[in-house]
Design a protein around this motif. Structure first.
Motif, PDB file in Angstrom:
ATOM      1  N   LEU A  23       0.825  -1.209   0.000  1.00 25.12           N
ATOM      2  CA  LEU A  23       0.000   0.000   0.000  1.00 25.12           C
ATOM      3  C   LEU A  23       0.861   1.261   0.000  1.00 25.12           C
ATOM      4  O   LEU A  23       0.472   2.280  -0.569  1.00 25.12           O
ATOM      5  N   ARG A  24       2.031   1.216   0.620  1.00 18.05           N
ATOM      6  CA  ARG A  24       2.907   2.399   0.637  1.00 18.05           C
ATOM      7  C   ARG A  24       3.321   2.801  -0.778  1.00 18.05           C
ATOM      8  O   ARG A  24       3.522   3.976  -1.056  1.00 18.05           O
ATOM      9  N   GLU A  25       3.462   1.814  -1.647  1.00 17.37           N
ATOM     10  CA  GLU A  25       3.838   2.089  -3.035  1.00 17.37           C
ATOM     11  C   GLU A  25       2.620   2.444  -3.883  1.00 17.37           C
ATOM     12  O   GLU A  25       2.676   3.334  -4.732  1.00 17.37           O
ATOM     13  N   TRP A  26       1.529   1.735  -3.668  1.00 17.08           N
ATOM     14  CA  TRP A  26       0.360   1.850  -4.551  1.00 17.08           C
ATOM     15  C   TRP A  26      -0.489   3.076  -4.251  1.00 17.08           C
ATOM     16  O   TRP A  26      -0.918   3.788  -5.172  1.00 17.08           O
ATOM     17  N   LEU A  27      -0.753   3.332  -2.976  1.00 20.05           N
ATOM     18  CA  LEU A  27      -1.713   4.372  -2.602  1.00 20.05           C
ATOM     19  C   LEU A  27      -1.327   5.759  -3.123  1.00 20.05           C
ATOM     20  O   LEU A  27      -2.172   6.465  -3.686  1.00 20.05           O
ATOM     21  N   PRO A  28      -0.058   6.208  -2.971  1.00 22.45           N
ATOM     22  CA  PRO A  28       0.270   7.561  -3.437  1.00 22.45           C
ATOM     23  C   PRO A  28       0.120   7.751  -4.948  1.00 22.45           C
ATOM     24  O   PRO A  28       0.067   8.889  -5.423  1.00 22.45           O
ATOM     25  N   ARG A  29       0.039   6.661  -5.713  1.00 21.86           N
ATOM     26  CA  ARG A  29      -0.111   6.783  -7.168  1.00 21.86           C
ATOM     27  C   ARG A  29      -1.557   6.990  -7.601  1.00 21.86           C
ATOM     28  O   ARG A  29      -1.828   7.273  -8.776  1.00 21.86           O
ATOM     29  N   GLN A  30      -2.492   6.849  -6.679  1.00 16.14           N
ATOM     30  CA  GLN A  30      -3.897   6.955  -7.048  1.00 16.14           C
ATOM     31  C   GLN A  30      -4.326   8.413  -7.177  1.00 16.14           C
ATOM     32  O   GLN A  30      -3.901   9.261  -6.396  1.00 16.14           O
ATOM     33  N   ARG A  31      -5.175   8.674  -8.171  1.00 17.22           N
ATOM     34  CA  ARG A  31      -5.652  10.032  -8.443  1.00 17.22           C
ATOM     35  C   ARG A  31      -6.294  10.650  -7.217  1.00 17.22           C
ATOM     36  O   ARG A  31      -6.186  11.855  -6.969  1.00 17.22           O
ATOM     37  N   TRP A  32      -6.970   9.846  -6.395  1.00 10.11           N
ATOM     38  CA  TRP A  32      -7.749  10.358  -5.268  1.00 10.11           C
ATOM     39  C   TRP A  32      -6.938  10.456  -3.969  1.00 10.11           C
ATOM     40  O   TRP A  32      -7.479  10.848  -2.941  1.00 10.11           O
ATOM     41  N   PHE A  33      -5.656  10.117  -4.015  1.00  8.68           N
ATOM     42  CA  PHE A  33      -4.830  10.225  -2.804  1.00  8.68           C
ATOM     43  C   PHE A  33      -4.483  11.689  -2.565  1.00  8.68           C
ATOM     44  O   PHE A  33      -3.923  12.363  -3.434  1.00  8.68           O
TER      45      PHE A  33
END
Length: 472
Positions: A23-33
């Motif tokens: 999640l540390r890698e994936w979450l910041p890449r999301q448009r809604w983060f």
């Protein structure tokens, strides 16, 4: 709700720890983060619900997780309270090729070791499960799936994920319903459910009525001084088939060299109709000098912060500040304004035009970056008008070459249409309108400087106009 629709669930210990590195890698890449630019240092679990057992071919977890990040410069302490995000995590042995874009990663430790986890909204089965739970008013763990008993939800509707960039996520079911799942969530009554429900109950046809909604009741920590308010997680509404959002429509007409005056006038009428019903359905308040002073102070503080962050604003700071002091001076003379519930983030992209030519307003969440209590405060309706006027300006300056005259015609038509339906023209309160438009333009400058520097010239053009208008 039938007993069969209620299910108690348990989640395996160590679940979040096993997902943490992925999640540390994936979450910041999301448009809604919302916390872009700052590393995620850890997660805490607000709630976890197993919707499908992970031991099956397809597992599904619903998580509310708080992402912890370092403080912004200038704040005291090491970290600030993290934003809470709604995640739907699918679990499979391996992903089929169609789900490759949804990959979060391969788990190497904990209860899901050896499995692959992914963004489940890309998958048909989890999307179908959400609609069926809403249809049957299920209660699964701390999740409550509720609906309007007077509105039918058919089973078997085929889901598809909306892939356009959004600050939330949406699933369309068979061109009949659209489910908006809020990603960054806070406890309390969310205006994205509250206001459309009030408008539907008052018979306003300009907003798709909520058919069903999803709410989470987090566990109350031991020794907590007061109960934790529920989280509103999603709203199901009728899908306006064949509709075009106002932004796309405006750009299309601009590209063809077509006028948009009639559409702008109709949109002004629609906005006024929504404001009129909201003022009738929900409480209004009178703003005197003390209340206006607080509002002006907030606008001034936002200006000072933006001037500090964006040097291009500095030459215009005095003229912009005069928009706020003029409003304060008017209030000091005894002028008052009526405040009511408003949309809070109105622009062309928040409006849908049906094939029959009818306008609808959507997305009543307000500006997600602002505190929920602030988003639910009554405000002058002119705030929404100012947001739409800025949106016409953005559309006109997106054209090549820019067409500022197009924006002026649309702005005038929108205000005229508003006056026809509301009985009052927002241009008859120029001091208040200028203050709100200035506040919006300052916000846009800060946003574009941080996220889209190539667009910075658009709000800066408005800034120059608004600053100069205080000198005439």
């Amino acid at each position: 709700m039938s007993e069969a629709a209620t299910r108690t669930v348990t989640t395996p210990p160590g679940l979040l720890a096993s997902l943490d590195p992925l999640l540390r890698e994936w979450l910041p890449r999301q448009r809604w983060f919302a916390g872009k630019g700052r590393p995620v240092t850890g997660f805490s679990l607000v709630a976890a619900t197993e919707l499908l057992p992970s031991t099956a071919t397809l597992g599904l977890y619903h998580l509310l997780v708080r992402a912890h990040q370092p403080l912004l410069p200038g704040h005291v302490g090491a970290e600030q309270p993290g934003d809470c995000y709604q995640l739907l995590i699918g679990v499979r042995e391996a992903l089929p090729p169609r789900l490759a874009p949804a990959l979060i990663g391969h788990v190497t430790q904990g209860p899901l070791a050896g499995r692959t986890v992914y963004e489940a909204l890309h998958d048909t089965r989890p999307a179908e499960l959400l609609l069926e739970a809403l249809r049957t008013q299920a209660r699964i763990g701390g999740l409550r799936f509720e609906r309007d008993p007077n509105r039918e939800i058919r089973s078997g509707l085929v889901p598809r994920l909306v892939t356009a960039e959004q600050s939330n996520s949406s699933i369309v079911y068979g061109d009949t319903f659209i489910l908006k799942l809020l990603r960054r969530v806070v406890p309390g009554i969310n205006p994205d459910l509250e206001l459309p429900l009030a408008l539907a109950r008052a018979g306003c046809p300009r907003v798709p009525p909520p058919t069903a909604w999803l709410v989470a009741d987090p566990e109350v920590p031991a020794g907590a001084p007061q109960p934790v308010e529920p989280y509103v997680l999603g709203v199901l509404q009728p899908f306006v088939q064949g509709a075009t959002d106002g932004w796309e429509l405006a750009l299309r007409e601009l590209a063809k060299g077509e006028d948009f005056v009639a559409e702008a006038r109709d949109l002004g009428r629609a906005t006024a109709e929504v404001h009129t019903v909201l003022a009738r359905a929900l409480p209004t308040v009178t703003l005197g000098h003390s209340q206006l002073r607080l509002m002006v102070d907030g606008m001034t503080e936002r200006l000072e912060a933006a001037v500090h962050a964006v040097p291009a604003l500095r030459p215009h700071a005095s003229g912009l500040r005069s928009a706020f002091t003029a409003l304060d001076d008017l209030a000091a003379e005894g002028h008052t304004w009526t405040a009511q519930r408003v949309h809070g983030d109105l622009h062309l992209g928040q409006c849908l035009r049906s094939p029959a030519g009818e306008w609808s307003l959507i997305d009543f969440e307000g500006e997600p970056a602002r505190p929920l209590a602030e988003r639910r405060m009554p405000q002058p309706a002119v705030r929404d008008v100012a947001g739409m006027l800025r949106s016409f300006d953005y559309a006109a300056r997106s054209a090549d070459p820019p067409q500022p005259e197009w924006a002026e015609r649309c702005r005038a038509a929108y205000c005229s249409g508003y006056a026809e339906a509301a009985g009052r023209d927002p241009r008859t309160d120029p001091v208040l309108l200028r203050a709100y438009e200035t506040d919006k333009a300052v916000y846009e400058v800060l946003y574009e400087a941080r996220h889209r520097p190539e667009w910075l010239s658009v709000p800066l053009t408005a800034v120059r106009r608004l600053a100069a208008s205080g000198l005439t």
